[in-house]
Design an enzyme around this catalytic site. Structure first.
Site, PDB file in Angstrom:
ATOM      1  N   GLY A   9     -18.032  23.179   7.800  1.00 17.24           N
ATOM      2  CA  GLY A   9     -18.920  22.111   7.354  1.00 17.24           C
ATOM      3  C   GLY A   9     -19.530  22.348   5.987  1.00 17.24           C
ATOM      4  O   GLY A   9     -20.726  22.125   5.786  1.00 17.24           O
ATOM      5  N   ARG A  34     -13.632  18.613   6.173  1.00 17.50           N
ATOM      6  CA  ARG A  34     -12.648  17.531   6.330  1.00 17.50           C
ATOM      7  C   ARG A  34     -12.374  16.777   5.040  1.00 17.50           C
ATOM      8  O   ARG A  34     -11.401  16.048   4.947  1.00 17.50           O
ATOM      9  CB  ARG A  34     -13.145  16.537   7.398  1.00 17.50           C
ATOM     10  N   ARG A  35     -13.262  16.930   4.030  1.00 11.71           N
ATOM     11  CA  ARG A  35     -13.124  16.157   2.787  1.00 11.71           C
ATOM     12  C   ARG A  35     -12.642  17.075   1.664  1.00 11.71           C
ATOM     13  O   ARG A  35     -13.421  17.814   1.078  1.00 11.71           O
ATOM     14  CB  ARG A  35     -14.467  15.497   2.456  1.00 11.71           C
ATOM     15  N   ASP A  58     -10.224  19.416  10.796  1.00 12.53           N
ATOM     16  CA  ASP A  58     -11.275  18.856  11.648  1.00 12.53           C
ATOM     17  C   ASP A  58     -11.481  19.816  12.812  1.00 12.53           C
ATOM     18  O   ASP A  58     -10.530  20.130  13.537  1.00 12.53           O
ATOM     19  CB  ASP A  58     -10.831  17.476  12.152  1.00 12.53           C
ATOM     20  N   TYR A 151     -27.108  14.266  22.142  1.00 12.86           N
ATOM     21  CA  TYR A 151     -27.213  15.185  21.006  1.00 12.86           C
ATOM     22  C   TYR A 151     -27.977  16.437  21.425  1.00 12.86           C
ATOM     23  O   TYR A 151     -27.528  17.569  21.151  1.00 12.86           O
ATOM     24  CB  TYR A 151     -27.902  14.521  19.810  1.00 12.86           C
ATOM     25  N   GLY A 182     -35.559  22.583  12.485  1.00 11.31           N
ATOM     26  CA  GLY A 182     -36.130  21.285  12.806  1.00 11.31           C
ATOM     27  C   GLY A 182     -35.632  20.273  11.797  1.00 11.31           C
ATOM     28  O   GLY A 182     -34.447  20.219  11.482  1.00 11.31           O
ATOM     29  N   LEU A 183     -36.541  19.491  11.229  1.00  7.80           N
ATOM     30  CA  LEU A 183     -36.167  18.412  10.311  1.00  7.80           C
ATOM     31  C   LEU A 183     -35.750  18.954   8.951  1.00  7.80           C
ATOM     32  O   LEU A 183     -36.544  19.565   8.245  1.00  7.80           O
ATOM     33  CB  LEU A 183     -37.338  17.440  10.162  1.00  7.80           C
ATOM     34  N   GLU A 187     -27.508  14.710   4.839  1.00  8.99           N
ATOM     35  CA  GLU A 187     -26.814  13.473   5.210  1.00  8.99           C
ATOM     36  C   GLU A 187     -26.863  13.227   6.721  1.00  8.99           C
ATOM     37  O   GLU A 187     -26.296  12.253   7.216  1.00  8.99           O
ATOM     38  CB  GLU A 187     -25.352  13.539   4.761  1.00  8.99           C
ATOM     39  N   PHE A 188     -27.536  14.104   7.455  1.00  9.90           N
ATOM     40  CA  PHE A 188     -27.596  14.053   8.917  1.00  9.90           C
ATOM     41  C   PHE A 188     -27.974  12.659   9.416  1.00  9.90           C
ATOM     42  O   PHE A 188     -27.307  12.075  10.273  1.00  9.90           O
ATOM     43  CB  PHE A 188     -28.615  15.092   9.406  1.00  9.90           C
TER      44      PHE A 188
END
Length: 250
Positions: A9, A34-35, A58, A151, A182-183, A187-188
């Site tokens: 990732g 993947r990109r 992937d 999730y 946490g936060l 892009e999540f």
């Protein structure tokens, strides 16, 4: 001795920043995602700092994971550090209104993907009797929140797998640990809300969230500890966040 890290990732967010942070410290990098275009851009950026190799696959496809790992050139085949970072949230619906496609995506990426990559890397760590696996979990793996159902379940699975890996692999000299953020502003939320930018931006408004760089610095701290030290399980939140349901906004 120069180490090699395999990071999933790396085309955005936390994974990309971990790669950048590791490159500063001359760790050889296997950049996975993947990109391909983003992988190429990151490789170009980091090549002046360390040796890099890209793998485009992937994590949901076990055959492609295995083939990608088998394709590594000789100087990248000895993997010292595995960062299981690839993961996503899809949707934020009540359980009765949830999408089966969203459920499949989260379980396939967050749980099965982590297993497929680990299965491909662990045997050589066992053979060399050393290695360090760092699983990127989530505060959602510690505390469920409304409409987080699947999730949260997938990240609870990561928490359980982290513990199970540590028990199974400690006899082989392999360190296993997790960072549970946490936060973090990435892009999540764009992915979770399927491109609804306005809704995604609101998630991070009115307070200072964590940044991917914050997590990257913690990751490097963990993998740079002496061999007798294993950071087994670490939770990190921004100061404004007290729990998954308590957030102080201005």
């Amino acid at each position: 001795m120069k180490k090699t890290a395999f990071i999933t990732g790396t085309t955005s967010g936390i994974g990309r920043e971990i790669a950048r942070e590791f490159a500063k410290h001359n760790i050889r990098l296997i950049l996975c995602g993947r990109r391909q275009e983003r992988l190429d851009e990151l490789q170009t950026e980091l090549n002046s700092l360390t040796e890099t190799h890209t793998l485009n696959f992937d994590v949901r496809n076990n055959e492609k994971v295995a083939a990608a790992v088998a394709s590594l050139p000789e100087n990248f085949q000895t993997i010292d550090i595995l960062i299981n970072n690839a993961g996503n949230a899809h949707g934020k619906d009540s359980i009765q209104n949830g999408s089966v496609d969203d459920w499949d995506a989260m379980i396939d990426i967050n749980v099965k993907g982590l297993l497929y990559v680990s299965k491909a890397i662990i045997p050589q760590m066992v053979e060399q009797k050393s290695g360090h696996i760092l699983n990127i979990g989530s505060s959602a793996g510690k505390e469920v929140y409304p409409n987080g159902n699947v999730y949260c379940a997938s990240k609870h699975a990561v928490d359980a797998l982290n513990q199970g890996m540590r028990m199974d692999l400690h006899a082989h000299g392999i360190r296993v640990g997790a960072i549970n953020p946490g936060l973090v502003e990435t892009e999540f939320s764009d992915v979770r809300f399927k491109g609804d930018t306005e809704r995604a931006e609101k998630v991070y408004q009115g307070y200072q969230p964590l940044t991917p760089q914050d997590i990257a610095e913690i990751a490097y701290f963990i993998v740079s500890r002496p061999a007798h030290v294993n950071v087994a399980d670490l939770m990190v939140m921004c100061t404004a966040q007290a729990s998954n349901t308590i957030l102080k906004k201005s």
